[in-house]
Design a protein around this motif. Structure first.
Motif, PDB file in Angstrom:
ATOM      1  N   GLY A 125      60.918  71.125  67.840  1.00 46.63           N
ATOM      2  CA  GLY A 125      59.783  72.678  68.430  1.00 46.63           C
ATOM      3  C   GLY A 125      58.297  73.292  67.729  1.00 46.63           C
ATOM      4  N   ASP A 126      57.631  73.012  68.622  1.00 47.86           N
ATOM      5  CA  ASP A 126      56.026  73.537  67.462  1.00 47.86           C
ATOM      6  C   ASP A 126      56.502  75.030  68.459  1.00 47.86           C
ATOM      7  N   LEU A 127      57.022  76.010  67.025  1.00 48.14           N
ATOM      8  CA  LEU A 127      57.219  76.746  66.800  1.00 48.14           C
ATOM      9  C   LEU A 127      55.438  78.045  66.249  1.00 48.14           C
ATOM     10  N   VAL A 128      55.470  79.219  66.835  1.00 48.66           N
ATOM     11  CA  VAL A 128      54.501  80.238  67.055  1.00 48.66           C
ATOM     12  C   VAL A 128      55.096  81.261  66.090  1.00 48.66           C
ATOM     13  N   ALA A 129      54.203  81.850  65.091  1.00 53.66           N
ATOM     14  CA  ALA A 129      54.478  82.561  64.600  1.00 53.66           C
ATOM     15  C   ALA A 129      52.985  83.836  64.635  1.00 53.66           C
ATOM     16  N   LEU A 130      53.338  84.802  63.910  1.00 53.80           N
ATOM     17  CA  LEU A 130      51.530  86.010  64.478  1.00 53.80           C
ATOM     18  C   LEU A 130      51.873  86.288  62.206  1.00 53.80           C
ATOM     19  N   LEU A 131      50.493  85.840  61.428  1.00 56.28           N
ATOM     20  CA  LEU A 131      50.149  86.901  60.512  1.00 56.28           C
ATOM     21  C   LEU A 131      49.634  88.233  60.820  1.00 56.28           C
ATOM     22  N   HIS A 132      49.053  88.515  61.150  1.00 62.00           N
ATOM     23  CA  HIS A 132      47.602  89.931  61.925  1.00 62.00           C
ATOM     24  C   HIS A 132      48.512  89.992  62.917  1.00 62.00           C
ATOM     25  N   ALA A 133      48.022  91.506  62.675  1.00 60.23           N
ATOM     26  CA  ALA A 133      48.998  92.398  64.822  1.00 60.23           C
ATOM     27  C   ALA A 133      47.667  92.586  64.971  1.00 60.23           C
ATOM     28  N   THR A 134      46.361  92.265  65.131  1.00 61.19           N
ATOM     29  CA  THR A 134      45.184  92.352  65.405  1.00 61.19           C
ATOM     30  C   THR A 134      45.685  92.337  67.152  1.00 61.19           C
ATOM     31  N   PRO A 135      44.476  93.302  67.622  1.00 60.93           N
ATOM     32  CA  PRO A 135      45.077  93.143  69.088  1.00 60.93           C
ATOM     33  C   PRO A 135      44.447  91.342  70.251  1.00 60.93           C
ATOM     34  N   GLU A 136      43.759  90.805  69.220  1.00 57.59           N
ATOM     35  CA  GLU A 136      43.124  89.726  69.834  1.00 57.59           C
ATOM     36  C   GLU A 136      44.315  88.504  69.294  1.00 57.59           C
ATOM     37  N   ALA A 137      44.936  88.609  68.207  1.00 51.72           N
ATOM     38  CA  ALA A 137      45.981  87.924  67.942  1.00 51.72           C
ATOM     39  C   ALA A 137      46.616  87.769  68.748  1.00 51.72           C
ATOM     40  N   GLU A 138      47.619  89.508  69.166  1.00 50.53           N
ATOM     41  CA  GLU A 138      48.795  90.019  70.093  1.00 50.53           C
ATOM     42  C   GLU A 138      48.202  88.753  71.330  1.00 50.53           C
ATOM     43  N   ARG A 139      47.016  89.592  71.927  1.00 55.75           N
ATOM     44  CA  ARG A 139      46.969  89.089  72.962  1.00 55.75           C
ATOM     45  C   ARG A 139      46.886  86.909  72.844  1.00 55.75           C
ATOM     46  N   LEU A 140      46.489  86.157  72.198  1.00 58.77           N
ATOM     47  CA  LEU A 140      46.659  85.142  72.215  1.00 58.77           C
ATOM     48  C   LEU A 140      48.527  84.405  72.205  1.00 58.77           C
ATOM     49  N   ILE A 141      48.856  85.474  70.873  1.00 60.32           N
ATOM     50  CA  ILE A 141      50.771  85.276  71.571  1.00 60.32           C
ATOM     51  C   ILE A 141      51.156  85.310  72.774  1.00 60.32           C
ATOM     52  N   ARG A 142      51.133  86.472  73.291  1.00 55.56           N
ATOM     53  CA  ARG A 142      51.822  86.634  75.216  1.00 55.56           C
ATOM     54  C   ARG A 142      50.828  85.960  75.816  1.00 55.56           C
ATOM     55  N   HIS A 143      49.519  84.786  75.443  1.00 53.56           N
ATOM     56  CA  HIS A 143      49.230  83.889  76.005  1.00 53.56           C
ATOM     57  C   HIS A 143      50.367  82.664  75.857  1.00 53.56           C
ATOM     58  N   LEU A 144      50.001  81.928  74.649  1.00 46.72           N
ATOM     59  CA  LEU A 144      50.863  81.573  74.217  1.00 46.72           C
ATOM     60  C   LEU A 144      52.641  81.141  74.871  1.00 46.72           C
ATOM     61  N   ALA A 145      53.253  82.777  74.369  1.00 43.52           N
ATOM     62  CA  ALA A 145      54.119  82.472  75.427  1.00 43.52           C
ATOM     63  C   ALA A 145      54.529  82.568  76.886  1.00 43.52           C
ATOM     64  N   SER A 146      53.349  82.779  77.456  1.00 45.95           N
ATOM     65  CA  SER A 146      53.731  82.699  78.858  1.00 45.95           C
ATOM     66  C   SER A 146      53.892  81.294  79.834  1.00 45.95           C
ATOM     67  N   ALA A 147      53.970  81.176  80.810  1.00 43.97           N
ATOM     68  CA  ALA A 147      54.515  80.298  81.653  1.00 43.97           C
ATOM     69  C   ALA A 147      53.202  79.395  82.150  1.00 43.97           C
ATOM     70  N   ASP A 148      52.494  80.342  82.311  1.00 39.07           N
ATOM     71  CA  ASP A 148      51.289  79.161  83.002  1.00 39.07           C
ATOM     72  C   ASP A 148      50.071  78.274  81.827  1.00 39.07           C
ATOM     73  N   ALA A 149      50.472  79.104  80.490  1.00 36.70           N
ATOM     74  CA  ALA A 149      49.681  78.494  78.862  1.00 36.70           C
ATOM     75  C   ALA A 149      50.972  77.271  78.695  1.00 36.70           C
ATOM     76  N   GLN A 150      52.211  77.150  78.914  1.00 38.77           N
ATOM     77  CA  GLN A 150      53.718  76.413  78.065  1.00 38.77           C
ATOM     78  C   GLN A 150      53.628  75.340  78.696  1.00 38.77           C
ATOM     79  N   ARG A 151      53.101  75.782  80.366  1.00 39.26           N
ATOM     80  CA  ARG A 151      53.163  74.430  81.462  1.00 39.26           C
ATOM     81  C   ARG A 151      51.980  73.997  81.268  1.00 39.26           C
TER      82      ARG A 151
END
Length: 439
Positions: free
Chosen positions: A315-341
């Motif tokens: 798999g292509d695995l997503v990880a977070l190195l800086h917990a900025t609000p923008e980065a956390e928003r991107l993490i939620r987006h990449l984990a979402s069903a819509d983005a994954q689909r």
């Protein structure tokens, strides 16, 4: 006659009026305030005119990068007004290592190796994700909790590896005969700085099919010797299948061919090879599309396979190195069903997020739907690519050893002894689990 001047009397010729000290102080104070106000306005205008941003490092370049931008990044930027500063590199492991060393890592990274990510987590370079991803969306082999109980990655895209591809119209008997002839296997070991990984895929899958998930897990987390009978048997089985150390032209072809070009002889006349042991992504290569490639479980072509319903995956695995609000928003987006689909459709890959699966009866090739079904089958055992889960130094040595073994199989004992020695290096970080369940 000039008009009457009603103001103060003019000064004598040659003399200028001298302002009072109080007036000077007032003028100076006003000028200072105006300067500060202007500076604040300029900063404010610049801030308002610049969108917040997040940096992302992944391995997609060229057409893959364009598809990723269109399917995943651009919808995120439109919805959240956060600019994604994307860097794509085929050498992302090296790029990330250099950036971390320099103290300038990206906010978010996509890597293929949980072993490498586990080492970054041990060094406190990663941020725990369990509060940012949907609970239960990804199985244990995909979002593995480490020894500290935290989850540091999840898959954006998955692939199935325990499969063998063949051209449409090649029957079961023909495939059985082809599997016994090394020249009929399409093999390419080249991949730049990571050459050799196709060989590791072979040995991992053979071990999994012959010895099962329990032995595979012990080996992948460093608890089983490379010189143990099951591991040694996997290497020698691979030697017999592809003719390691045999016909010089055949070995040379395997060593010199990039993995993406291994299927080139599929479409020649006469056909140069018939079978390819490769992950599901290879079906999108032009030759396999032209040959209308089909697949079957690799267990049918691996001598000594036990039929344990286990599948090697990656798999292509997503990880977070800086917990900025923008980065956390991107993490939620990449984990979402819509983005994954969206990414699965654009890249013709697969999501293992149950909510991101295509609706029943939706369009798409039958082979694609069946592979997607295997990846989320609760009755199957999914084991992550063992070398990707190993510490980077062991992973790299394993890949190099497959190249040496292909050319000189007589060196096997020395290669396995060296890998055992490397396994014992103090301070290595091992992923505790690679299979979603062990029967």
């Amino acid at each position: 006659m000039s008009a009457r001047h009603s103001g103060p009397a003019p000064a004598a010729p040659g003399r200028r009026p001298r302002p009072s000290r109080r007036l000077v102080r007032i003028v100076t104070l006003v000028a200072t305030c105006l300067a500060v106000l202007v500076a604040a306005v300029v900063v404010g205008v610049r801030t308002l005119g610049r969108e917040p941003s997040v940096t992302l490092l992944a391995n997609w370049t060229g057409d893959d990068e364009r598809r990723f931008r269109k399917a995943v990044i651009e919808p995120f930027e439109r919805e959240y007004h956060i600019r994604v500063e994307y860097q794509g590199s085929s050498a992302e492991n090296q790029v990330l290592g250099a950036d971390v060393e320099a103290g300038t890592p990206p906010d978010v990274v996509v890597l293929t190796g949980p072993g490498e990510l586990a080492e970054y987590a041990r060094q406190k370079n990663l941020v725990a994700l369990e509060d940012l991803i949907p609970p239960g969306a990804f199985g244990a082999s995909w979002a593995t909790p480490l020894a500290d109980g935290h989850v540091y990655w999840f898959p954006l895209k998955a692939d199935l590896k325990s499969i063998v591809w063949y051209p449409a119209g090649v029957g079961a008997q023909q495939r059985a005969e082809a599997a016994k002839r090394p020249a009929q296997w399409c093999v390419g070991m080249g991949s730049g700085a990571t050459s050799g990984w196709p060989g590791t895929d072979w040995i991992e899958d053979i071990l999994l099919q012959q010895s099962g998930p329990r032995v595979y897990t012990q080996w992948a987390r460093g608890d089983l010797s490379w010189r143990s009978q099951p591991v040694r048997r996997a290497w020698t089985t691979w030697r017999e299948l592809i003719g390691a150390g045999g016909e010089r032209a055949l070995v040379r072809r395997a060593l010199m061919t990039p993995y993406g070009e291994a299927s080139r002889p599929i479409t020649t006349v006469p056909r140069g090879c018939t079978l390819e042991h490769q992950a599901s992504f290879i079906r999108q290569k032009t030759r396999w599309e032209r040959a209308d490639g089909r697949y079957e479980p690799s267990a049918r072509r691996i001598p000594g396979a036990t039929g344990n319903a286990a599948w090697e995956v990656s798999g292509d695995l997503v990880a977070l190195l800086h917990a900025t609000p923008e980065a956390e928003r991107l993490i939620r987006h990449l984990a979402s069903a819509d983005a994954q689909r969206a990414w699965s459709v654009a890249e013709a890959g697969f999501s293992v997020n149950a909510e991101a699966q295509p609706a029943p009866g939706s369009a798409g090739p039958a082979w694609h739907r069946s592979l997607a079904g295997i990846l989320i089958d609760d009755h199957a055992v999914h084991c992550f690519d063992a070398s990707d889960a190993m510490p980077p130094s062991v992973r790299d040595a394993f890949a190099e050893a497959t190249i040496e073994f292909l050319a000189h199989p007589g060196h096997l004992e020395d290669l396995l002894r060296s890998l055992d020695t490397l396994n014992g290096t103090p301070g290595l970080t091992w992923v505790p689990s690679v299979c979603d369940r062990v029967p």
